[in-house]
Scaffold this motif. Sequence first.
Motif, PDB file in Angstrom:
ATOM      1  N   GLY A 167     -12.768  44.275 -37.824  1.00  0.00           N
ATOM      2  CA  GLY A 167     -12.223  44.510 -36.261  1.00  0.00           C
ATOM      3  C   GLY A 167     -12.003  43.161 -35.650  1.00  0.00           C
ATOM      4  O   GLY A 167     -11.363  42.375 -36.084  1.00  0.00           O
ATOM      5  N   THR A 168     -12.180  43.225 -34.350  1.00  0.00           N
ATOM      6  CA  THR A 168     -11.945  42.031 -33.561  1.00  0.00           C
ATOM      7  C   THR A 168     -12.745  40.937 -33.975  1.00  0.00           C
ATOM      8  O   THR A 168     -12.323  39.673 -33.692  1.00  0.00           O
ATOM      9  N   SER A 169     -13.886  41.035 -34.507  1.00  0.00           N
ATOM     10  CA  SER A 169     -14.555  39.913 -35.030  1.00  0.00           C
ATOM     11  C   SER A 169     -13.879  39.023 -36.025  1.00  0.00           C
ATOM     12  O   SER A 169     -14.244  37.701 -36.045  1.00  0.00           O
ATOM     13  N   SER A 170     -13.007  39.940 -36.962  1.00  0.00           N
ATOM     14  CA  SER A 170     -12.230  39.053 -38.023  1.00  0.00           C
ATOM     15  C   SER A 170     -10.883  38.839 -37.437  1.00  0.00           C
ATOM     16  O   SER A 170     -10.502  37.661 -37.823  1.00  0.00           O
ATOM     17  N   ALA A 171     -10.441  39.796 -36.362  1.00  0.00           N
ATOM     18  CA  ALA A 171      -9.054  39.387 -36.308  1.00  0.00           C
ATOM     19  C   ALA A 171      -8.799  38.081 -35.089  1.00  0.00           C
ATOM     20  O   ALA A 171      -7.799  37.181 -34.951  1.00  0.00           O
ATOM     21  N   CYS A 172     -10.047  38.044 -34.147  1.00  0.00           N
ATOM     22  CA  CYS A 172      -9.970  36.939 -33.168  1.00  0.00           C
ATOM     23  C   CYS A 172      -9.793  35.870 -33.755  1.00  0.00           C
ATOM     24  O   CYS A 172      -9.058  34.439 -33.378  1.00  0.00           O
ATOM     25  N   PRO A 173     -10.619  35.182 -34.705  1.00  0.00           N
ATOM     26  CA  PRO A 173     -10.576  33.826 -35.412  1.00  0.00           C
ATOM     27  C   PRO A 173      -9.160  33.712 -35.902  1.00  0.00           C
ATOM     28  O   PRO A 173      -8.658  32.741 -36.058  1.00  0.00           O
ATOM     29  N   HIS A 174      -8.932  34.600 -36.673  1.00  0.00           N
ATOM     30  CA  HIS A 174      -7.531  34.411 -37.465  1.00  0.00           C
ATOM     31  C   HIS A 174      -6.337  34.396 -36.529  1.00  0.00           C
ATOM     32  O   HIS A 174      -5.546  33.497 -36.903  1.00  0.00           O
ATOM     33  N   ALA A 175      -6.355  34.967 -35.397  1.00  0.00           N
ATOM     34  CA  ALA A 175      -5.201  34.805 -34.471  1.00  0.00           C
ATOM     35  C   ALA A 175      -5.325  33.390 -33.740  1.00  0.00           C
ATOM     36  O   ALA A 175      -4.135  32.811 -33.594  1.00  0.00           O
ATOM     37  N   ALA A 176      -6.622  33.042 -33.348  1.00  0.00           N
ATOM     38  CA  ALA A 176      -6.798  31.835 -32.697  1.00  0.00           C
ATOM     39  C   ALA A 176      -6.400  30.590 -33.816  1.00  0.00           C
ATOM     40  O   ALA A 176      -5.622  29.815 -33.366  1.00  0.00           O
ATOM     41  N   GLY A 177      -6.786  30.633 -34.864  1.00  0.00           N
ATOM     42  CA  GLY A 177      -6.275  29.736 -36.023  1.00  0.00           C
ATOM     43  C   GLY A 177      -4.509  29.748 -36.040  1.00  0.00           C
ATOM     44  O   GLY A 177      -4.230  28.674 -36.159  1.00  0.00           O
ATOM     45  N   VAL A 178      -4.148  30.753 -36.142  1.00  0.00           N
ATOM     46  CA  VAL A 178      -2.506  30.800 -36.164  1.00  0.00           C
ATOM     47  C   VAL A 178      -2.113  30.115 -35.068  1.00  0.00           C
ATOM     48  O   VAL A 178      -1.080  29.437 -35.069  1.00  0.00           O
ATOM     49  N   ALA A 179      -2.579  30.434 -33.747  1.00  0.00           N
ATOM     50  CA  ALA A 179      -2.002  30.032 -32.420  1.00  0.00           C
ATOM     51  C   ALA A 179      -2.448  28.319 -32.402  1.00  0.00           C
ATOM     52  O   ALA A 179      -1.424  27.628 -31.962  1.00  0.00           O
ATOM     53  N   ALA A 180      -3.281  27.901 -33.128  1.00  0.00           N
ATOM     54  CA  ALA A 180      -3.651  26.397 -33.227  1.00  0.00           C
ATOM     55  C   ALA A 180      -2.506  25.757 -34.271  1.00  0.00           C
ATOM     56  O   ALA A 180      -1.924  24.633 -33.850  1.00  0.00           O
ATOM     57  N   LEU A 181      -2.294  26.427 -35.176  1.00  0.00           N
ATOM     58  CA  LEU A 181      -1.103  25.953 -36.156  1.00  0.00           C
ATOM     59  C   LEU A 181       0.351  25.846 -35.358  1.00  0.00           C
ATOM     60  O   LEU A 181       1.001  25.102 -35.432  1.00  0.00           O
TER      61      LEU A 181
END
Length: 245
Positions: free
Chosen positions: A18-32
């Motif tokens: 869920g969001t527990s997994s999606a949020c860190p992935h999205a945040a990491g892509v935003a940083a990239l």
Amino acid sequence: ITGSDGYDPGDYNPFFNGTSSACPHAAGVAALMLSQNPLLTNEQIRSKMQNSCVDIYSPGFDNTSGWGRLDAYLAVLNATSEPTTLRVIPSEWFVTPGQEFSVDFYIENVTNLASYEITCSYEPDYFDYAGYEIGDFVYSTGRTMLPFWFETDPNGYFYFIQETSGLTPPGPDGDGRLFTVNFVAKQNPPDFGTLQFNISEYNILQPDGTPIVPTIVNGSILFSNGNYCTSELYTTGCVEGDYID
């Protein structure tokens, strides 16, 4: 988490999902993305992420998979692409009472445009609305014009809504004029000065409802009442008919 086709409904971890997994992935892509283009705004990051997703369920957004599986590589590529820009371009920079002029709404670097709604403010004490015309962008790309809606109000706003259809993809790509609004400068303005045409609201979408977030570049006009000597700003040593540069 991937299967042979990039996604497998059985690949689901009950302890990290869920969001527990999606949020860190999205945040990491935003940083990239920001590492490639530090000038991106929050809205631009969101829009470019959504445009980089691969559908894995119902087409477009759905409550099960959102916009789909985020493609980090494509998101980073999109981060460095030229931003979509919406420009307000008056035909004249300097106008005097009674003069006719127009204001173009021009879009640049747009992909898969399907519809747009634009609200713009102007100065009703200085300008009278004199009509509008649809731009050549949609026609030049072979799209079909769906019914549009245009309206002005006495408070100094006008609204333009347009959709397109007819080809795949269903919207124009590239640069072009969306529409033009015509005005006449009033004969008896209250004063003179630099006056703005500002886009106050917009909703620009791709066919599946994905928003397009443009950079807004508003336009302005220098309006003269024709006689600076009677403006109460320039009176000493001023002869009627003089123009101060």
